[in-house]
Design an enzyme around this catalytic site. Structure first.
Site, PDB file in Angstrom:
ATOM      1  CE1 TYR A  53      -3.037  -3.027   0.333  1.00  0.00           C
ATOM      2  CE2 TYR A  53      -3.278  -2.582   2.674  1.00  0.00           C
ATOM      3  CZ  TYR A  53      -3.576  -3.342   1.568  1.00  0.00           C
ATOM      4  OH  TYR A  53      -4.425  -4.423   1.688  1.00  0.00           O
ATOM      5  CG  HIS A 138      -0.629  -8.804   0.275  1.00  0.00           C
ATOM      6  ND1 HIS A 138      -0.241  -7.480   0.231  1.00  0.00           N
ATOM      7  CD2 HIS A 138      -1.945  -8.813  -0.042  1.00  0.00           C
ATOM      8  CE1 HIS A 138      -1.273  -6.728  -0.096  1.00  0.00           C
ATOM      9  NE2 HIS A 138      -2.316  -7.516  -0.283  1.00  0.00           N
TER      10      HIS A 138
END
Length: 321
Positions: A53, A138
């Protein structure tokens, strides 16, 4: 609510920190800090971030905002699998994966034990924390699901055994990939994106039963299906799965919205609360990039939804048994 074996209290609503990593648009440091402060004031105590992010920006901002909060009063999760490596960027080009930040770092998939441990260490440095509560692998299906299961997840299990993280899990958009991870690894949690929502329930038949059977909690995200369910009325140019919504999807969303209106409930409120009805779902984490969005999410999660609405949606075949 408590994750199996981890003793982690989530609350019904969590904060997804992709927005404060400049997802799609720039957010100032001041606005990011005000957003996290609004989440805290609204009673949110679960905060999820990732190196992905904003190429570390989200982690840095989240850590800075939580620095003066009592550490025992909040839960933080971040993710592993993508290392951030410096890269030449002489033209100050922007990131090409949706974040409004310069591409001074590149994401490198590394499921090895060394890579997982380094990822955690780097995240802790950006967060300014001694430990995170939850570490997710992830998007392993985006790179190499088999390597994720056979290399990364055993390494993460060892981190948990050593007390370096309290809980481990996997985050992905694919319910099928997550079900494979649940069956083959000793997980505490999965983070499921967009596959168990008011609009679609692809995870209902394989993933969620496996989670119930094995005592794995679900952190549900993407409950607005790329914004399609985020407003009381569904527009013609609404998106679904990050692309323009097909006509049949728009029609289904509008039928959901119409039924909600009959019971005095707005579509986003029902979308936010729907998945918490399943016994596997521990919390719903929603992204926000402004205090106003936080206030709206907190209000929607707190609003009473009559049981009759769910019964009517079931009767109309808009949600499953």
């Amino acid at each position: 609510m408590t994750a199996a074996g981890a003793g982690l209290a989530f609350g019904p609503l969590g904060f997804g920190a992709a927005g404060i990593g400049n997802l799609y648009r720039e957010v100032s440091d001041e606005q990011a800090a005000a957003t996290i402060e609004a989440a805290w004031a609204g009673g949110i105590r679960y905060f999820d971030t990732a190196p992905h992010y904003g190429l570390g920006l989200s982690e840095r901002r989240l850590g800075a905002a939580l620095r003066d909060k009592p550490r025992g009063e909040f839960v933080v999760s971040t993710k592993a699998g993508r290392l951030l490596e410096p890269t030449a960027n002489p033209d100050d080009a922007p990131d090409d994966e949706g974040f409004d930040v310069p591409a001074d770092l590149r994401r490198v998939w590394d499921p090895s034990e060394q890579g997982i441990r380094r990822s955690l260490e780097d995240s802790l440095a950006r967060l300014g924390l001694d430990a995170v509560d939850i570490l997710y692998l992830h998007d392993p299906d985006f790179y190499d699901l088999e390597a994720g299961i056979t290399e990364a997840l055993p390494a993460m299990q060892r981190l948990r055994e050593e007390g370096l993280v309290r809980a481990i899990g996997v985050g992905a958009n694919s319910g099928k990939a997550l079900a494979e991870c649940v069956r083959r690894a000793d997980l505490d949690l999965v983070m499921l994106a967009g596959r168990y929502t008011l609009l679609e329930q692809a995870a209902l038949h394989e993933l969620l039963p496996a989670c119930v059977e094995r005592g794995v909690g679900v952190v549900n995200v993407g409950v607005y299906n790329s914004g399609l369910l985020a407003r009381p009325h569904v527009s013609d140019n609404a998106h679904y799965n990050y692309a323009p919504a097909p006509a049949e999807i728009l029609d289904r969303a509008r039928r959901l919205a119409a039924a909600c209106t009959e019971f005095g409930v707005e579509l986003p409120t029902a979308a936010l609360q729907f998945s918490l009805r399943h016994p596997a779902v521990r919390t719903v984490a929603v992204g926000a990039a402004s205090p106003e969005q936080i206030a709206q999410n907190v209000a929607r999660m707190s609003e009473p939804v009559p049981e009759e609405l769910w019964e009517e949606l079931l009767r109309r075949g808009l949600i499953p048994v």
